[in-house]
Design a protein around this motif. Structure first.
Motif, PDB file in Angstrom:
ATOM      1  N   LEU A 107       7.510  56.751 -50.942  1.00  0.00           N
ATOM      2  CA  LEU A 107       7.873  55.373 -50.621  1.00  0.00           C
ATOM      3  C   LEU A 107       9.355  55.244 -50.311  1.00  0.00           C
ATOM      4  CD1 LEU A 107       7.224  52.299 -50.523  1.00  0.00           C
ATOM      5  CD2 LEU A 107       7.722  52.263 -52.983  1.00  0.00           C
ATOM      6  N   VAL A 108      10.202  55.762 -51.181  1.00  0.00           N
ATOM      7  CA  VAL A 108      11.653  55.633 -50.981  1.00  0.00           C
ATOM      8  C   VAL A 108      12.112  56.466 -49.793  1.00  0.00           C
ATOM      9  CG1 VAL A 108      13.910  55.997 -52.050  1.00  0.00           C
ATOM     10  CG2 VAL A 108      12.026  55.086 -53.410  1.00  0.00           C
ATOM     11  N   ALA A 109      11.503  57.630 -49.600  1.00  0.00           N
ATOM     12  CA  ALA A 109      11.844  58.431 -48.427  1.00  0.00           C
ATOM     13  C   ALA A 109      11.509  57.679 -47.144  1.00  0.00           C
ATOM     14  CB  ALA A 109      11.100  59.765 -48.469  1.00  0.00           C
ATOM     15  N   ARG A 110      10.367  56.988 -47.124  1.00  0.00           N
ATOM     16  CA  ARG A 110       9.955  56.246 -45.932  1.00  0.00           C
ATOM     17  C   ARG A 110      10.846  55.022 -45.693  1.00  0.00           C
ATOM     18  NH1 ARG A 110       4.906  54.993 -43.329  1.00  0.00           N
ATOM     19  NH2 ARG A 110       4.225  57.073 -43.953  1.00  0.00           N
ATOM     20  N   THR A 111      11.168  54.290 -46.753  1.00  0.00           N
ATOM     21  CA  THR A 111      11.906  53.029 -46.567  1.00  0.00           C
ATOM     22  C   THR A 111      13.411  53.232 -46.413  1.00  0.00           C
ATOM     23  OG1 THR A 111      11.997  52.747 -48.977  1.00  0.00           O
ATOM     24  CG2 THR A 111      10.187  51.658 -47.793  1.00  0.00           C
ATOM     25  N   SER A 112      13.952  54.286 -47.044  1.00  0.00           N
ATOM     26  CA  SER A 112      15.403  54.491 -46.985  1.00  0.00           C
ATOM     27  C   SER A 112      15.806  55.567 -45.989  1.00  0.00           C
ATOM     28  CB  SER A 112      15.941  54.879 -48.369  1.00  0.00           C
ATOM     29  OG  SER A 112      15.495  56.173 -48.737  1.00  0.00           O
ATOM     30  N   GLY A 113      14.876  56.439 -45.667  1.00  0.00           N
ATOM     31  CA  GLY A 113      15.204  57.548 -44.777  1.00  0.00           C
ATOM     32  C   GLY A 113      16.026  58.624 -45.447  1.00  0.00           C
ATOM     33  N   SER A 114      16.135  58.582 -46.778  1.00  0.00           N
ATOM     34  CA  SER A 114      16.970  59.529 -47.511  1.00  0.00           C
ATOM     35  C   SER A 114      16.125  60.292 -48.516  1.00  0.00           C
ATOM     36  CB  SER A 114      18.102  58.789 -48.239  1.00  0.00           C
ATOM     37  OG  SER A 114      18.767  59.657 -49.126  1.00  0.00           O
ATOM     38  N   LEU A 115      16.076  61.617 -48.346  1.00  0.00           N
ATOM     39  CA  LEU A 115      15.369  62.439 -49.312  1.00  0.00           C
ATOM     40  C   LEU A 115      16.101  62.484 -50.645  1.00  0.00           C
ATOM     41  CD1 LEU A 115      14.219  65.471 -47.109  1.00  0.00           C
ATOM     42  CD2 LEU A 115      12.825  63.599 -47.989  1.00  0.00           C
ATOM     43  N   ALA A 116      17.445  62.366 -50.592  1.00  0.00           N
ATOM     44  CA  ALA A 116      18.224  62.364 -51.833  1.00  0.00           C
ATOM     45  C   ALA A 116      17.888  61.135 -52.673  1.00  0.00           C
ATOM     46  CB  ALA A 116      19.714  62.400 -51.520  1.00  0.00           C
ATOM     47  N   ALA A 117      17.807  59.969 -52.011  1.00  0.00           N
ATOM     48  CA  ALA A 117      17.447  58.741 -52.732  1.00  0.00           C
ATOM     49  C   ALA A 117      16.030  58.833 -53.290  1.00  0.00           C
ATOM     50  CB  ALA A 117      17.566  57.542 -51.802  1.00  0.00           C
ATOM     51  N   ALA A 118      15.130  59.422 -52.504  1.00  0.00           N
ATOM     52  CA  ALA A 118      13.744  59.581 -52.963  1.00  0.00           C
ATOM     53  C   ALA A 118      13.673  60.493 -54.174  1.00  0.00           C
ATOM     54  CB  ALA A 118      12.887  60.138 -51.830  1.00  0.00           C
ATOM     55  N   GLY A 119      14.410  61.610 -54.128  1.00  0.00           N
ATOM     56  CA  GLY A 119      14.412  62.534 -55.251  1.00  0.00           C
ATOM     57  C   GLY A 119      15.019  61.926 -56.493  1.00  0.00           C
ATOM     58  N   LEU A 120      16.065  61.132 -56.322  1.00  0.00           N
ATOM     59  CA  LEU A 120      16.704  60.491 -57.465  1.00  0.00           C
ATOM     60  C   LEU A 120      15.759  59.481 -58.109  1.00  0.00           C
ATOM     61  CD1 LEU A 120      19.304  60.207 -59.123  1.00  0.00           C
ATOM     62  CD2 LEU A 120      20.042  58.426 -57.529  1.00  0.00           C
ATOM     63  N   THR A 121      15.048  58.730 -57.291  1.00  0.00           N
ATOM     64  CA  THR A 121      14.108  57.742 -57.827  1.00  0.00           C
ATOM     65  C   THR A 121      12.950  58.421 -58.545  1.00  0.00           C
ATOM     66  OG1 THR A 121      14.655  56.231 -56.020  1.00  0.00           O
ATOM     67  CG2 THR A 121      12.625  55.793 -57.235  1.00  0.00           C
ATOM     68  N   GLY A 122      12.390  59.457 -57.922  1.00  0.00           N
ATOM     69  CA  GLY A 122      11.299  60.186 -58.564  1.00  0.00           C
ATOM     70  C   GLY A 122      11.742  60.872 -59.848  1.00  0.00           C
ATOM     71  N   GLY A 123      12.956  61.413 -59.840  1.00  0.00           N
ATOM     72  CA  GLY A 123      13.475  62.052 -61.044  1.00  0.00           C
ATOM     73  C   GLY A 123      13.698  61.056 -62.167  1.00  0.00           C
ATOM     74  N   ALA A 124      14.203  59.873 -61.825  1.00  0.00           N
ATOM     75  CA  ALA A 124      14.411  58.832 -62.839  1.00  0.00           C
ATOM     76  C   ALA A 124      13.083  58.377 -63.423  1.00  0.00           C
ATOM     77  CB  ALA A 124      15.153  57.652 -62.222  1.00  0.00           C
ATOM     78  N   LEU A 125      12.052  58.297 -62.583  1.00  0.00           N
ATOM     79  CA  LEU A 125      10.734  57.910 -63.072  1.00  0.00           C
ATOM     80  C   LEU A 125      10.200  58.947 -64.066  1.00  0.00           C
ATOM     81  CD1 LEU A 125       7.954  56.325 -60.915  1.00  0.00           C
ATOM     82  CD2 LEU A 125       7.377  58.053 -62.615  1.00  0.00           C
ATOM     83  N   ALA A 126      10.335  60.225 -63.724  1.00  0.00           N
ATOM     84  CA  ALA A 126       9.878  61.282 -64.627  1.00  0.00           C
ATOM     85  C   ALA A 126      10.676  61.267 -65.926  1.00  0.00           C
ATOM     86  CB  ALA A 126      10.001  62.649 -63.950  1.00  0.00           C
ATOM     87  N   LEU A 127      11.987  61.057 -65.828  1.00  0.00           N
ATOM     88  CA  LEU A 127      12.826  61.017 -67.021  1.00  0.00           C
ATOM     89  C   LEU A 127      12.433  59.861 -67.936  1.00  0.00           C
ATOM     90  CD1 LEU A 127      15.265  62.214 -68.515  1.00  0.00           C
ATOM     91  CD2 LEU A 127      16.730  60.663 -67.199  1.00  0.00           C
ATOM     92  N   GLY A 128      12.125  58.710 -67.344  1.00  0.00           N
ATOM     93  CA  GLY A 128      11.695  57.565 -68.143  1.00  0.00           C
ATOM     94  C   GLY A 128      10.413  57.852 -68.888  1.00  0.00           C
ATOM     95  N   GLN A 129       9.475  58.518 -68.230  1.00  0.00           N
ATOM     96  CA  GLN A 129       8.205  58.834 -68.887  1.00  0.00           C
ATOM     97  C   GLN A 129       8.401  59.852 -70.002  1.00  0.00           C
ATOM     98  OE1 GLN A 129       5.038  60.051 -66.263  1.00  0.00           O
ATOM     99  NE2 GLN A 129       3.709  60.671 -67.945  1.00  0.00           N
ATOM    100  N   VAL A 130       9.215  60.869 -69.747  1.00  0.00           N
ATOM    101  CA  VAL A 130       9.450  61.900 -70.761  1.00  0.00           C
ATOM    102  C   VAL A 130      10.140  61.303 -71.983  1.00  0.00           C
ATOM    103  CG1 VAL A 130      10.751  63.999 -71.259  1.00  0.00           C
ATOM    104  CG2 VAL A 130       9.478  63.807 -69.122  1.00  0.00           C
ATOM    105  N   ALA A 131      11.111  60.434 -71.747  1.00  0.00           N
ATOM    106  CA  ALA A 131      11.884  59.872 -72.855  1.00  0.00           C
ATOM    107  C   ALA A 131      11.073  58.895 -73.696  1.00  0.00           C
ATOM    108  CB  ALA A 131      13.140  59.188 -72.313  1.00  0.00           C
ATOM    109  N   CYS A 132      10.230  58.100 -73.056  1.00  0.00           N
ATOM    110  CA  CYS A 132       9.532  57.025 -73.774  1.00  0.00           C
ATOM    111  C   CYS A 132       8.088  57.358 -74.128  1.00  0.00           C
ATOM    112  CB  CYS A 132       9.577  55.738 -72.951  1.00  0.00           C
ATOM    113  SG  CYS A 132      11.249  55.068 -72.804  1.00  0.00           S
ATOM    114  N   GLY A 133       7.551  58.453 -73.593  1.00  0.00           N
ATOM    115  CA  GLY A 133       6.171  58.813 -73.909  1.00  0.00           C
ATOM    116  C   GLY A 133       5.897  58.944 -75.401  1.00  0.00           C
TER     117      GLY A 133
END
Length: 408
Positions: free
Chosen positions: A49-75
């Motif tokens: 989604l972020v790669a498509r809307t922003s055109g930035s793979l870096a932004a997409a990776g940062l968003t996906g990484g933050a999502l994974a970090l949130g799940q790991v921390a709060c699971g």
């Protein structure tokens, strides 16, 4: 005599699966499967989604990484709350919160919000995942124990739940990829928000939630305080983190190799082949004789993962990749099922939801870190570097299985 044993074994296995499904009724597995599907969808979907809307793979990776970090921390927190306050309240609250968080992420991406804001929304979406999979596993085991089911039935219950997990993690990314090709990744994430709101709520309100309902809060807190988690559980969590790392490294290697061969679209199908084989192996675990104990199964599964991963280092074509990765899938679900089985027998019942959630977080965390690290390895040194990292993770997991001594 040998010709008559096999039909009886199959018949016994099918009967055991019927017994497991009968513990909760056929509706709960359907609701729990659909309720855990968004977890497998939002990780991959947020990146697309972020790669498509922003055109930035870096932004997409940062968003996906933050999502994974949130799940790991709060699971683990979700599991702890479920142990103390019951699954019904916790799953209901987190399902609705997760639906809102995913909807906010979709809205923010479509609106073109800055990358730090999207990363924050991704972290919130990860932190509010209701963990239907681990809690469904805990609930089914509790139902089996309450019904006085024998140990083989408890093992089949874990196999059944792990198979549902495998199928969800195959189907989720496939649905995201299909939505991205036919329309837009936003549709897949919007569907995930709707599913987690409806099926997460259905899982929370199902009558079987009473099987894991806690007593008065003070008594519960006292029970938890008197029931520390044994140190051997840390070895199990490390093994799951390494399995996640192995899977993440394989993802990076598969993506790099299919790109090198000019067949990027095949990567999703390769993942699916591995996931389907893993699910089949998970279902077949019900036929493993009880005399083969859990520690022995753990060593066999990790040893198989190591041996079966080695041919990846020499794989350089699509036919070979499909063959090797499909066979490798045989080792995944048996390892998951076995480690969850040892966890269930090792931790105090009062902390089982927390332990299952922690185990899942270890798996997700290992995979997320490996994808980030081995993706760069594959770009710099080629797919074989990522596959070598996968084999290294498998070797470390095998070493842990050989040296750890869980009390089961």
């Amino acid at each position: 005599m040998g010709t008559n044993e096999r039909p009886r074994t199959r018949h016994g296995t099918l009967d055991t699966y019927r017994e497991v499904i009968g513990l909760a009724g056929p509706l709960l597995p359907c609701v729990s499967f659909l309720g855990r599907l968004p977890t497998a969808t939002i990780q991959f979907g947020s990146v697309l989604l972020v790669a498509r809307t922003s055109g930035s793979l870096a932004a997409a990776g940062l968003t996906g990484g933050a999502l994974a970090l949130g799940q790991v921390a709060c699971g683990p927190l979700v599991g702890r709350l479920a142990d103390r306050h019951g699954q019904r309240t916790v799953v209901l609250a987190f399902s609705l919160a997760n639906a809102l968080a995913v909807a906010a992420l979709v809205t923010g991406a479509l609106a073109g919000l800055p990358t730090p804001v999207l990363a924050l929304l991704g972290a919130v979406a990860g932190a509010t995942v209701p963990l239907v999979g681990p809690l469904a596993r805990t609930r089914l085991v509790a139902l089996a124990r309450r019904a006085g089911a024998p140990e083989p039935t408890v093992g089949v219950a874990l196999s059944f739940e792990s198979t549902l997990d495998e199928l969800s993690f195959v189907l989720g990314p496939a649905l995201v990829g299909l939505a991205a090709v036919l329309a837009h990744p936003a549709y897949a994430l919007a569907g995930a928000a709707l599913l987690v709101a409806t099926c997460g709520t259905g899982f929370a309100l199902h009558p079987t939630a009473r099987a894991v309902r806690p007593g008065p809060e003070r008594a519960r807190a006292a029970t938890v305080a008197r029931a520390p988690v044994p140190r051997s559980v840390h070895a199990l969590r490390a093994a799951l983190a390494l399995q996640g790392a192995m899977f993440g490294a394989c993802q990076a290697g598969i993506t790099a190799l299919t790109a090198r061969l000019g067949q990027e679209d095949q990567a999703g199908l390769v993942y699916a082949a591995m996931g389907v084989m893993s699910a089949v192996a998970g279902l077949a675990m019900a036929a493993v004789p009880a005399r083969l104990g859990l520690p022995a199964r753990w060593r066999l599964a990790t040893g198989a993962a190591l041996v079966l991963s080695l041919p990846l280092l020499r794989t350089d074509g699509m036919t070979g990749l499909y063959a090797v990765v499909t066979v490798l899938g045989i080792a995944y679900a048996p390892h998951l099922i076995t480690v969850f089985g040892i966890t269930e027998r090792t931790v105090p019942p009062a902390r089982l939801s927390e332990a299952m959630a922690f185990a899942t977080s270890a798996l997700v965390g290992g995979q997320a870190l490996a994808v980030a690290a081995t993706g760069r390895l594959a770009e710099t040194y080629g797919p074989s570097a990522a596959f070598a990292a996968a084999s290294t993770a498998a070797a470390l997991a095998f070493a842990i299985a050989l040296t750890a001594c869980p009390a089961v």
